[in-house]
Design a protein around this motif. Structure first.
Motif, PDB file in Angstrom:
ATOM      1  N   MET A   1       0.855  -1.174   0.000  1.00 27.66           N
ATOM      2  CA  MET A   1       0.000   0.000   0.000  1.00 27.66           C
ATOM      3  C   MET A   1       0.898   1.233   0.000  1.00 27.66           C
ATOM      4  O   MET A   1       1.774   1.375   0.825  1.00 27.66           O
ATOM      5  CB  MET A   1      -0.897  -0.026   1.230  1.00 27.66           C
ATOM      6  N   GLY A   2       0.700   2.131  -0.926  1.00 26.50           N
ATOM      7  CA  GLY A   2       1.518   3.330  -1.052  1.00 26.50           C
ATOM      8  C   GLY A   2       0.937   4.507  -0.292  1.00 26.50           C
ATOM      9  O   GLY A   2       0.035   4.366   0.528  1.00 26.50           O
ATOM     10  N   TRP A   3       1.446   5.676  -0.596  1.00 30.44           N
ATOM     11  CA  TRP A   3       0.964   6.897   0.023  1.00 30.44           C
ATOM     12  C   TRP A   3      -0.374   7.246  -0.587  1.00 30.44           C
ATOM     13  O   TRP A   3      -0.532   7.298  -1.797  1.00 30.44           O
ATOM     14  CB  TRP A   3       1.929   8.046  -0.240  1.00 30.44           C
ATOM     15  N   SER A   4      -1.373   7.509   0.244  1.00 26.13           N
ATOM     16  CA  SER A   4      -2.679   7.941  -0.244  1.00 26.13           C
ATOM     17  C   SER A   4      -3.506   8.420   0.936  1.00 26.13           C
ATOM     18  O   SER A   4      -3.135   8.229   2.081  1.00 26.13           O
ATOM     19  CB  SER A   4      -3.400   6.793  -0.956  1.00 26.13           C
ATOM     20  N   GLY A   5      -4.610   9.030   0.634  1.00 21.59           N
ATOM     21  CA  GLY A   5      -5.503   9.470   1.700  1.00 21.59           C
ATOM     22  C   GLY A   5      -4.813  10.409   2.661  1.00 21.59           C
ATOM     23  O   GLY A   5      -4.273  11.420   2.271  1.00 21.59           O
ATOM     24  N   LEU A   6      -4.818  10.068   3.938  1.00 26.08           N
ATOM     25  CA  LEU A   6      -4.269  10.936   4.971  1.00 26.08           C
ATOM     26  C   LEU A   6      -2.772  10.758   5.194  1.00 26.08           C
ATOM     27  O   LEU A   6      -2.191  11.466   6.001  1.00 26.08           O
ATOM     28  CB  LEU A   6      -5.002  10.692   6.298  1.00 26.08           C
ATOM     29  N   MET A   7      -2.160   9.803   4.493  1.00 28.90           N
ATOM     30  CA  MET A   7      -0.731   9.572   4.674  1.00 28.90           C
ATOM     31  C   MET A   7       0.066  10.722   4.082  1.00 28.90           C
ATOM     32  O   MET A   7      -0.333  11.323   3.092  1.00 28.90           O
ATOM     33  CB  MET A   7      -0.318   8.254   4.014  1.00 28.90           C
ATOM     34  N   ASP A  14      13.617   9.375   2.658  1.00 28.34           N
ATOM     35  CA  ASP A  14      12.769   8.238   3.029  1.00 28.34           C
ATOM     36  C   ASP A  14      13.266   6.977   2.325  1.00 28.34           C
ATOM     37  O   ASP A  14      13.597   7.006   1.141  1.00 28.34           O
ATOM     38  CB  ASP A  14      11.314   8.456   2.609  1.00 28.34           C
ATOM     39  N   THR A  15      13.297   5.876   3.042  1.00 34.08           N
ATOM     40  CA  THR A  15      13.579   4.573   2.443  1.00 34.08           C
ATOM     41  C   THR A  15      12.238   4.007   1.994  1.00 34.08           C
ATOM     42  O   THR A  15      11.304   3.941   2.789  1.00 34.08           O
ATOM     43  CB  THR A  15      14.257   3.629   3.446  1.00 34.08           C
ATOM     44  N   VAL A  16      12.162   3.651   0.713  1.00 34.06           N
ATOM     45  CA  VAL A  16      10.905   3.191   0.139  1.00 34.06           C
ATOM     46  C   VAL A  16      11.109   1.903  -0.640  1.00 34.06           C
ATOM     47  O   VAL A  16      12.240   1.521  -0.961  1.00 34.06           O
ATOM     48  CB  VAL A  16      10.299   4.261  -0.799  1.00 34.06           C
ATOM     49  N   GLN A  17      10.016   1.230  -0.937  1.00 31.38           N
ATOM     50  CA  GLN A  17      10.071   0.061  -1.817  1.00 31.38           C
ATOM     51  C   GLN A  17       9.028   0.245  -2.900  1.00 31.38           C
ATOM     52  O   GLN A  17       8.053   0.979  -2.736  1.00 31.38           O
ATOM     53  CB  GLN A  17       9.866  -1.231  -1.050  1.00 31.38           C
ATOM     54  N   TRP A  18       9.257  -0.435  -4.041  1.00 30.29           N
ATOM     55  CA  TRP A  18       8.321  -0.396  -5.153  1.00 30.29           C
ATOM     56  C   TRP A  18       8.472  -1.678  -5.946  1.00 30.29           C
ATOM     57  O   TRP A  18       9.446  -2.388  -5.822  1.00 30.29           O
ATOM     58  CB  TRP A  18       8.545   0.846  -6.028  1.00 30.29           C
ATOM     59  N   ALA A  64      15.080   6.326 -10.861  1.00 28.98           N
ATOM     60  CA  ALA A  64      13.772   6.120 -11.479  1.00 28.98           C
ATOM     61  C   ALA A  64      12.811   7.124 -10.864  1.00 28.98           C
ATOM     62  O   ALA A  64      13.031   7.614  -9.752  1.00 28.98           O
ATOM     63  CB  ALA A  64      13.275   4.704 -11.237  1.00 28.98           C
ATOM     64  N   ALA A  65      11.754   7.434 -11.596  1.00 30.49           N
ATOM     65  CA  ALA A  65      10.716   8.340 -11.091  1.00 30.49           C
ATOM     66  C   ALA A  65       9.440   7.537 -10.884  1.00 30.49           C
ATOM     67  O   ALA A  65       9.062   6.728 -11.732  1.00 30.49           O
ATOM     68  CB  ALA A  65      10.483   9.479 -12.065  1.00 30.49           C
ATOM     69  N   HIS A  66       8.803   7.760  -9.745  1.00 27.04           N
ATOM     70  CA  HIS A  66       7.573   7.042  -9.413  1.00 27.04           C
ATOM     71  C   HIS A  66       6.563   7.993  -8.796  1.00 27.04           C
ATOM     72  O   HIS A  66       6.937   8.931  -8.084  1.00 27.04           O
ATOM     73  CB  HIS A  66       7.839   5.927  -8.390  1.00 27.04           C
ATOM     74  N   LYS A  67       5.303   7.715  -9.019  1.00 30.62           N
ATOM     75  CA  LYS A  67       4.236   8.444  -8.333  1.00 30.62           C
ATOM     76  C   LYS A  67       4.195   7.960  -6.885  1.00 30.62           C
ATOM     77  O   LYS A  67       4.609   6.841  -6.587  1.00 30.62           O
ATOM     78  CB  LYS A  67       2.896   8.188  -9.018  1.00 30.62           C
ATOM     79  N   ALA A  68       3.690   8.799  -6.010  1.00 32.07           N
ATOM     80  CA  ALA A  68       3.633   8.468  -4.584  1.00 32.07           C
ATOM     81  C   ALA A  68       2.885   7.158  -4.339  1.00 32.07           C
ATOM     82  O   ALA A  68       3.272   6.369  -3.483  1.00 32.07           O
ATOM     83  CB  ALA A  68       2.978   9.607  -3.804  1.00 32.07           C
ATOM     84  N   GLU A  69       1.828   6.899  -5.133  1.00 32.44           N
ATOM     85  CA  GLU A  69       1.012   5.702  -4.929  1.00 32.44           C
ATOM     86  C   GLU A  69       1.793   4.417  -5.176  1.00 32.44           C
ATOM     87  O   GLU A  69       1.410   3.349  -4.703  1.00 32.44           O
ATOM     88  CB  GLU A  69      -0.213   5.715  -5.860  1.00 32.44           C
ATOM     89  N   ALA A  70       2.878   4.500  -5.941  1.00 39.05           N
ATOM     90  CA  ALA A  70       3.679   3.313  -6.262  1.00 39.05           C
ATOM     91  C   ALA A  70       4.739   3.017  -5.215  1.00 39.05           C
ATOM     92  O   ALA A  70       5.371   1.969  -5.249  1.00 39.05           O
ATOM     93  CB  ALA A  70       4.347   3.481  -7.622  1.00 39.05           C
ATOM     94  N   LEU A  71       4.927   3.939  -4.266  1.00 37.88           N
ATOM     95  CA  LEU A  71       5.978   3.805  -3.254  1.00 37.88           C
ATOM     96  C   LEU A  71       5.384   3.457  -1.897  1.00 37.88           C
ATOM     97  O   LEU A  71       4.348   3.974  -1.527  1.00 37.88           O
ATOM     98  CB  LEU A  71       6.775   5.112  -3.140  1.00 37.88           C
ATOM     99  N   THR A  72       6.080   2.613  -1.167  1.00 37.38           N
ATOM    100  CA  THR A  72       5.687   2.256   0.183  1.00 37.38           C
ATOM    101  C   THR A  72       6.873   2.548   1.095  1.00 37.38           C
ATOM    102  O   THR A  72       7.993   2.102   0.815  1.00 37.38           O
ATOM    103  CB  THR A  72       5.336   0.757   0.293  1.00 37.38           C
ATOM    104  N   LYS A  73       6.630   3.303   2.150  1.00 39.52           N
ATOM    105  CA  LYS A  73       7.719   3.629   3.080  1.00 39.52           C
ATOM    106  C   LYS A  73       8.108   2.385   3.865  1.00 39.52           C
ATOM    107  O   LYS A  73       7.261   1.620   4.307  1.00 39.52           O
ATOM    108  CB  LYS A  73       7.287   4.743   4.033  1.00 39.52           C
ATOM    109  N   THR A  74       9.414   2.181   4.020  1.00 39.28           N
ATOM    110  CA  THR A  74       9.926   1.064   4.799  1.00 39.28           C
ATOM    111  C   THR A  74      10.782   1.622   5.927  1.00 39.28           C
ATOM    112  O   THR A  74      11.098   2.805   5.966  1.00 39.28           O
ATOM    113  CB  THR A  74      10.777   0.113   3.937  1.00 39.28           C
ATOM    114  N   ARG A  75      11.207   0.747   6.790  1.00 37.84           N
ATOM    115  CA  ARG A  75      12.121   1.174   7.865  1.00 37.84           C
ATOM    116  C   ARG A  75      13.490   1.416   7.262  1.00 37.84           C
ATOM    117  O   ARG A  75      13.928   0.685   6.389  1.00 37.84           O
ATOM    118  CB  ARG A  75      12.222   0.097   8.932  1.00 37.84           C
ATOM    119  N   GLY A  76      14.155   2.442   7.746  1.00 35.95           N
ATOM    120  CA  GLY A  76      15.509   2.739   7.278  1.00 35.95           C
ATOM    121  C   GLY A  76      16.487   1.672   7.712  1.00 35.95           C
ATOM    122  O   GLY A  76      16.211   0.866   8.573  1.00 35.95           O
ATOM    123  N   LYS A  77      17.637   1.666   7.058  1.00 31.43           N
ATOM    124  CA  LYS A  77      18.672   0.673   7.387  1.00 31.43           C
ATOM    125  C   LYS A  77      19.424   1.072   8.619  1.00 31.43           C
ATOM    126  O   LYS A  77      19.566   2.184   8.956  1.00 31.43           O
ATOM    127  CB  LYS A  77      19.637   0.543   6.226  1.00 31.43           C
TER     128      LYS A  77
END
Length: 77
Positions: A1-7, A14-18, A64-77
């Protein structure tokens, strides 16, 4: 689940996954794109109303470029 709504939107550092054709990968957000750009010869139709996020892959070191909805925040290393 990516960034959306109230997120909150992704931000620099930010460390993210896609998802990619090779599976899920991770990386870091480098910046928010709000104007059209080219990444690896690919046209990115970013705008203030439709931003994309430039990310650097941990696996390949490629950008790479991605829309916010395609990215999910993960815990940093």
């Amino acid at each position: 689940m990516g960034w959306s709504g109230l997120m909150k939107s992704p931000k620099r550092g930010d460390t993210v996954q896609w998802d990619t054709s090779q599976g899920t990968t991770t990386g870091k957000v480098e910046r928010k794109l709000t104007t059209p750009a080219k990444i690896k010869g690919h046209a990115v139709a970013a705008s203030k109303d439709n931003p994309e996020y430039l990310v650097l892959s941990d696996k390949t070191g490629a950008h790479a470029a991605h829309k916010a909805e395609a990215l999910t925040k993960t815990r940093g290393k």
